[in-house]
Motif scaffolding. Sequence first.
Motif, mmCIF file in Angstrom:
data_model
loop_
_atom_site.group_PDB
_atom_site.id
_atom_site.type_symbol
_atom_site.label_atom_id
_atom_site.label_comp_id
_atom_site.label_asym_id
_atom_site.label_seq_id
_atom_site.Cartn_x
_atom_site.Cartn_y
_atom_site.Cartn_z
ATOM 1 N N GLY A 63 0.800 -1.217 0.000
ATOM 2 C CA GLY A 63 0.000 0.000 0.000
ATOM 3 C C GLY A 63 0.832 1.265 0.000
ATOM 4 O O GLY A 63 2.000 1.267 0.394
ATOM 5 N N GLU A 66 -0.286 6.728 2.486
ATOM 6 C CA GLU A 66 -1.591 7.173 2.992
ATOM 7 C C GLU A 66 -2.478 5.983 3.343
ATOM 8 O O GLU A 66 -3.205 6.012 4.341
ATOM 9 C CB GLU A 66 -2.288 8.060 1.955
ATOM 10 C CG GLU A 66 -1.590 9.383 1.672
ATOM 11 C CD GLU A 66 -0.368 9.225 0.777
ATOM 12 O OE1 GLU A 66 -0.198 8.120 0.195
ATOM 13 O OE2 GLU A 66 0.420 10.183 0.668
ATOM 14 N N GLU A 67 -2.412 4.929 2.535
ATOM 15 C CA GLU A 67 -3.218 3.735 2.799
ATOM 16 C C GLU A 67 -2.727 3.013 4.053
ATOM 17 O O GLU A 67 -3.531 2.547 4.873
ATOM 18 C CB GLU A 67 -3.160 2.799 1.589
ATOM 19 C CG GLU A 67 -3.784 3.375 0.337
ATOM 20 C CD GLU A 67 -3.537 2.512 -0.888
ATOM 21 O OE1 GLU A 67 -4.364 2.555 -1.809
ATOM 22 O OE2 GLU A 67 -2.512 1.796 -0.911
ATOM 23 N N ALA A 70 -3.796 5.012 7.086
ATOM 24 C CA ALA A 70 -5.223 4.823 7.361
ATOM 25 C C ALA A 70 -5.473 3.475 8.029
ATOM 26 O O ALA A 70 -6.294 3.367 8.953
ATOM 27 C CB ALA A 70 -6.020 4.931 6.061
ATOM 28 N N ALA A 71 -4.755 2.450 7.581
ATOM 29 C CA ALA A 71 -4.919 1.119 8.172
ATOM 30 C C ALA A 71 -4.467 1.114 9.629
ATOM 31 O O ALA A 71 -5.118 0.503 10.491
ATOM 32 C CB ALA A 71 -4.128 0.094 7.365
#
Length: 222
Positions: A63, A66-67, A70-71
């Motif tokens: 990822g 940013e991903e 977020a996770a």
Amino acid sequence: MSVNAPRSIDEYLKQLRRALEGQDPALIQDALYDAEEYLRAEVAAHPGKSEADVLELIASTYGAPEEVAAAYRDTEAKVKAALKTPAPRAAGEGSGLARFFAVYQDPRAYTSLFYMLLTLATGVVYFTFVVTGVSLSAGFAFLIIGIPFFLAFIGIARVIALGEGRLLEAMTGERMPRRPLHPGAPASWWSRIGAMLTDVRTWTTLLYLLLMLPLGIIYFTV
């Protein structure tokens, strides 16, 4: 690969840190450690590719920064919700007297109190460990085992500090780092030793372990 996609591990980590801005420092440290550990392992597994090529290759599996951020935020929120101690029924409602005595219904109050009492015992152990380690390191300084002994002492102290953080989190609910700082790109043993000895956290760790004894005495007395 997008225009803003990171082209190196350092750039990826910087973007991840920015994406996690405002989060608990312990969470940021854990996320950065996990990301760097994974990315450097992938780069090592593809010696014929550049960091940019490897990052592009694993973008769909690990990822974007940013991903990943977020996770981590989502996981942290779920863990906090699962471990959160139910608020006392009288908290936030009723008379001031009811709110005052609501602390006696909070399990965290008792685990925190137990931690303060336990600090006296751990403080004695930590103080003895540091004083003995420093004394023996000074005594062995001119012997062939002096340097290995001192480095082992410093390494064990850092492990103890990480374990103390986990104990503190378990007893009080205060979020602490669950992973150490990543050592960075592969380097020689001498470079790693030099980085460890010049890291201010090495010496503040020893100071903290020493201070645990007087703090434990204060906590126990109070």
